[in-house]
Scaffold this active site. Structure first.
Site, PDB file in Angstrom:
ATOM      1  N   SER A 148       1.397  -1.473  -0.056  1.00  0.00           N
ATOM      2  CA  SER A 148       0.486   0.018  -0.060  1.00  0.00           C
ATOM      3  C   SER A 148       0.878   1.587  -0.337  1.00  0.00           C
ATOM      4  O   SER A 148       0.100   2.181  -0.292  1.00  0.00           O
ATOM      5  CB  SER A 148      -0.706   0.055   1.377  1.00  0.00           C
ATOM      6  OG  SER A 148      -1.327  -1.301   1.520  1.00  0.00           O
ATOM      7  N   HIS A 169      -0.809  -3.200  -7.208  1.00  0.00           N
ATOM      8  CA  HIS A 169      -2.014  -2.877  -6.097  1.00  0.00           C
ATOM      9  C   HIS A 169      -3.699  -2.712  -6.372  1.00  0.00           C
ATOM     10  O   HIS A 169      -4.255  -1.745  -6.374  1.00  0.00           O
ATOM     11  CB  HIS A 169      -1.506  -1.462  -5.666  1.00  0.00           C
ATOM     12  CG  HIS A 169      -2.287  -1.182  -4.177  1.00  0.00           C
ATOM     13  ND1 HIS A 169      -2.430   0.826  -4.230  1.00  0.00           N
ATOM     14  CD2 HIS A 169      -2.281  -1.380  -3.533  1.00  0.00           C
ATOM     15  CE1 HIS A 169      -2.317   0.519  -3.056  1.00  0.00           C
ATOM     16  NE2 HIS A 169      -2.619  -0.692  -1.915  1.00  0.00           N
ATOM     17  N   GLU A 181      -3.368  -0.935  -9.576  1.00  0.00           N
ATOM     18  CA  GLU A 181      -3.205   0.621 -10.205  1.00  0.00           C
ATOM     19  C   GLU A 181      -1.587  -0.574 -10.410  1.00  0.00           C
ATOM     20  O   GLU A 181      -1.171  -1.178  -9.452  1.00  0.00           O
ATOM     21  CB  GLU A 181      -2.496   1.082  -8.966  1.00  0.00           C
ATOM     22  CG  GLU A 181      -3.180   2.099  -8.322  1.00  0.00           C
ATOM     23  CD  GLU A 181      -3.266   3.425  -7.642  1.00  0.00           C
ATOM     24  OE1 GLU A 181      -3.131   4.471  -7.159  1.00  0.00           O
ATOM     25  OE2 GLU A 181      -2.324   2.450  -6.081  1.00  0.00           O
ATOM     26  N   ASN A 219      -3.559   5.461  -2.606  1.00  0.00           N
ATOM     27  CA  ASN A 219      -3.404   6.299  -1.116  1.00  0.00           C
ATOM     28  C   ASN A 219      -2.591   7.678  -0.632  1.00  0.00           C
ATOM     29  O   ASN A 219      -3.191   7.661   0.118  1.00  0.00           O
ATOM     30  CB  ASN A 219      -2.116   4.761  -0.896  1.00  0.00           C
ATOM     31  CG  ASN A 219      -3.178   3.663  -0.622  1.00  0.00           C
ATOM     32  OD1 ASN A 219      -4.146   3.862  -0.331  1.00  0.00           O
ATOM     33  ND2 ASN A 219      -2.356   2.190  -0.238  1.00  0.00           N
TER      34      ASN A 219
HETATM   35  N1  3HC Z   1     -17.450  -9.976  -1.765  1.00  0.00           N
HETATM   36  C1  3HC Z   1     -18.046 -10.131  -2.543  1.00  0.00           C
HETATM   37  N2  3HC Z   1     -19.153  -9.557  -2.401  1.00  0.00           N
HETATM   38  C2  3HC Z   1     -19.468  -7.888  -1.922  1.00  0.00           C
HETATM   39  C3  3HC Z   1     -18.284  -7.897  -0.987  1.00  0.00           C
HETATM   40  C4  3HC Z   1     -17.228  -8.789  -1.147  1.00  0.00           C
HETATM   41  N3  3HC Z   1     -16.106  -8.880  -0.091  1.00  0.00           N
HETATM   42  N4  3HC Z   1     -19.060  -6.769  -0.328  1.00  0.00           N
HETATM   43  C5  3HC Z   1     -19.805  -6.479  -0.772  1.00  0.00           C
HETATM   44  N5  3HC Z   1     -20.629  -7.207  -1.917  1.00  0.00           N
HETATM   45  C6  3HC Z   1     -21.776  -7.772  -2.728  1.00  0.00           C
HETATM   46  C7  3HC Z   1     -22.615  -8.072  -2.086  1.00  0.00           C
HETATM   47  O1  3HC Z   1     -23.155  -8.707  -3.559  1.00  0.00           O
HETATM   48  C8  3HC Z   1     -23.439  -7.079  -1.328  1.00  0.00           C
HETATM   49  O2  3HC Z   1     -24.714  -7.076  -1.249  1.00  0.00           O
HETATM   50  P1  3HC Z   1     -24.589  -8.987   0.111  1.00  0.00           P
HETATM   51  O3  3HC Z   1     -24.703  -7.990   1.646  1.00  0.00           O
HETATM   52  O4  3HC Z   1     -26.079  -8.857  -0.410  1.00  0.00           O
HETATM   53  O5  3HC Z   1     -23.931 -10.291   0.163  1.00  0.00           O
HETATM   54  C9  3HC Z   1     -23.284  -6.307  -1.720  1.00  0.00           C
HETATM   55  O6  3HC Z   1     -21.732  -6.084  -3.234  1.00  0.00           O
HETATM   56  C10 3HC Z   1     -24.213  -4.566  -1.851  1.00  0.00           C
HETATM   57  O7  3HC Z   1     -23.254  -4.801  -0.222  1.00  0.00           O
HETATM   58  P2  3HC Z   1     -23.501  -3.788   0.549  1.00  0.00           P
HETATM   59  O8  3HC Z   1     -24.369  -3.221   0.784  1.00  0.00           O
HETATM   60  O9  3HC Z   1     -22.184  -3.717   2.038  1.00  0.00           O
HETATM   61  O10 3HC Z   1     -22.377  -2.712  -0.859  1.00  0.00           O
HETATM   62  P3  3HC Z   1     -22.404  -1.456  -0.811  1.00  0.00           P
HETATM   63  O11 3HC Z   1     -23.677  -1.463  -1.656  1.00  0.00           O
HETATM   64  O12 3HC Z   1     -22.559  -0.302   0.702  1.00  0.00           O
HETATM   65  O13 3HC Z   1     -20.883  -1.442  -1.450  1.00  0.00           O
HETATM   66  C11 3HC Z   1     -18.926  -1.372  -1.312  1.00  0.00           C
HETATM   67  C12 3HC Z   1     -20.328  -1.879  -0.793  1.00  0.00           C
HETATM   68  C13 3HC Z   1     -18.417  -1.598  -2.755  1.00  0.00           C
HETATM   69  C14 3HC Z   1     -17.712  -1.975  -1.215  1.00  0.00           C
HETATM   70  C15 3HC Z   1     -18.730   0.032  -1.209  1.00  0.00           C
HETATM   71  O14 3HC Z   1     -19.542   0.824   0.152  1.00  0.00           O
HETATM   72  C16 3HC Z   1     -17.493   0.318  -2.018  1.00  0.00           C
HETATM   73  O15 3HC Z   1     -17.183   1.013  -2.835  1.00  0.00           O
HETATM   74  N6  3HC Z   1     -16.435   0.933  -0.237  1.00  0.00           N
HETATM   75  C17 3HC Z   1     -15.365   2.164  -0.467  1.00  0.00           C
HETATM   76  C18 3HC Z   1     -14.384   0.732   0.092  1.00  0.00           C
HETATM   77  C19 3HC Z   1     -12.860   1.594  -0.433  1.00  0.00           C
HETATM   78  O16 3HC Z   1     -13.081   2.954  -0.627  1.00  0.00           O
HETATM   79  N7  3HC Z   1     -11.942   1.234  -0.654  1.00  0.00           N
HETATM   80  C20 3HC Z   1     -10.964   1.147  -1.016  1.00  0.00           C
HETATM   81  C21 3HC Z   1     -10.054   1.490   0.403  1.00  0.00           C
HETATM   82  S1  3HC Z   1      -8.852   1.408   0.116  1.00  0.00           S
HETATM   83  C22 3HC Z   1      -7.243   0.337  -0.422  1.00  0.00           C
HETATM   84  O17 3HC Z   1      -8.184  -0.932  -0.582  1.00  0.00           O
HETATM   85  C23 3HC Z   1      -5.816   0.171  -0.409  1.00  0.00           C
HETATM   86  C24 3HC Z   1      -5.684  -1.018  -0.073  1.00  0.00           C
HETATM   87  O18 3HC Z   1      -3.769  -0.717   0.283  1.00  0.00           O
HETATM   88  C25 3HC Z   1      -5.352  -0.739   1.767  1.00  0.00           C
END
Ligand code: 3HC
Length: 314
Positions: A148, A169, A181, A219
């Site tokens: 990250s 990434h 990325e 990030n």
């Molecule tokens: N696996 C599979 N399916 C998933 C899932 C997972 N881990 N998470 C959500 N889903 C799917 C499922 O189909 C779920 O339906 P279900 O709960 O009935 O099974 C559906 O998405 C909807 O789930 P939610 O109602 O929980 O989902 P949202 O509509 O809120 O979307 C999200 C979920 C896409 C995670 C959204 O909240 C989002 O985009 N959040 C921001 C995430 C983000 O910013 N990530 C980047 C982080 S930084 C990073 O990763 C960098 C690293 O270096 C640390």
């Protein structure tokens, strides 16, 4: 290999996929590290038809990875094939059949086209891991880190195959986040870069390219934002609940910074900030937060441990 053969082509549904030549190039993927990110990467690679070895130090860790992958595949299938559960079941069983869980890294890399590292966010263990794998993996194998925040050039420093080294990434949750990325270091060959980029497209990701700069694109912007959110709470400017509500309803973010920290892992953000505070000691922004340090010490790591900024039902 001619570069035109490596170009992705657009399918009827507008999603890119690979030419058969590229498919021949990267088929066997080894993911090192069975945590949230490693399991997610293994899952999407297997669901796209790659043969995948997921490696970690113990069977008990790998059992947890397996459970997380099975649960996540079922969620994806439920969403993608809601009108055809039979197809959904086939999707899940096809992906599961492509996955091997393994503790022997020598065996895991012996036929790998691509190794992706997703272990603890600490430079030294990453350097040592790749130094070891460099001696074990065949010449053809491309090495990539999912770090990250740590420069890929430093992670690759003890490897001889620097032309076959880069960064891939991913974002959490890996099956849901469309971005990948792709990072080049100065030694990454054009062929390696195109193979990594095209492989990313072949597993359904939209790729962007970034130089080997701290935090790459996402990030570099997201970490200072999340650190400042913690500072606001520490200063008593606002509660974490109100900061989350504000960023969702005022800025249109899908999650507020504290919900996101709980989802990614409070420890993940903490180790990134700690690393950057050592790297940039004169920048007060990265000074470690006592509050977050205490949470990590107490095991309040977010969703994965049942408590972080919020509490979750097990
Ligand atoms: N696996 C599979 N399916 C998933 C899932 C997972 N881990 N998470 C959500 N889903 C799917 C499922 O189909 C779920 O339906 P279900 O709960 O009935 O099974 C559906 O998405 C909807 O789930 P939610 O109602 O929980 O989902 P949202 O509509 O809120 O979307 C999200 C979920 C896409 C995670 C959204 O909240 C989002 O985009 N959040 C921001 C995430 C983000 O910013 N990530 C980047 C982080 S930084 C990073 O990763 C960098 C690293 O270096 C640390």
């Amino acid at each position: 290999m001619a570069l035109h053969l490596l170009k992705p082509v657009l399918g009827n549904n507008g999603r890119s996929f690979c030419t058969s030549t590229l498919k021949m190039t990267i088929n066997n993927v080894t993911v090192i590290g069975g945590g949230t990110m490693g399991a997610g990467i293994a899952q999407v690679a297997a669901a796209s038809g790659n043969t995948v070895n997921l490696v970690d130090v113990s069977d008990s860790v790998l059992q947890k990875s397996r459970a997380a992958i099975e649960k996540s595949l079922a969620r994806v299938a439920k969403k993608q094939f809601k009108d055809d559960p039979t197809k959904g079941e086939a999707y899940v069983s096809q992906a599961l059949s492509k996955l091997q869980y393994i503790t022997d890294s020598k065996k895991a890399v012996e036929n790998a086209d691509l190794v992706i590292e997703a272990i603890i966010e600490d430079l030294q263990p990453k350097i040592e891991l790749f130094e070891k794998l460099d001696k074990l993996a065949p010449q053809k194998t491309i090495f990539a880190s999912n770090t990250s925040s740590i420069p890929i050039t430093e992670i690759a420093s003890k490897c001889t195959r620097k032309d076959r080294f880069g960064g891939l990434h991913f974002f959490s949750p890996v099956p849901m986040m469309r971005l990948l990325e792709v990072i080049r270091i100065s030694d990454t060959s054009d062929e390696t870069y195109h193979k990594m980029d095209n492989w990313g497209k072949s597993i359904g990701k939209v790729t962007v390219t970034c130089k080997d700069t701290p935090g790459f694109i996402v990030n570099r912007l997201l970490i200072p934002y999340s650190i400042e959110a913690v500072r606001m709470v520490e200063r008593g400017d606002a509660t974490h609940q109100d900061v989350d509500t504000a960023m969702k309803l005022g800025a249109g973010y899908p999650m507020g910074p504290f919900e996101l920290a709980d989802s990614v892992g409070v420890d993940v953000g903490y180790y990134v900030a700690e690393g950057w505070s050592k790297r940039f000691p004169n920048d007060p922004l990265y000074k470690p937060s006592e509050l977050v340090r205490k949470m990590v010490k107490e095991g309040k790591l977010g969703r994965k441990t049942g408590e972080g900024w919020y509490k979750y039902q097990k």
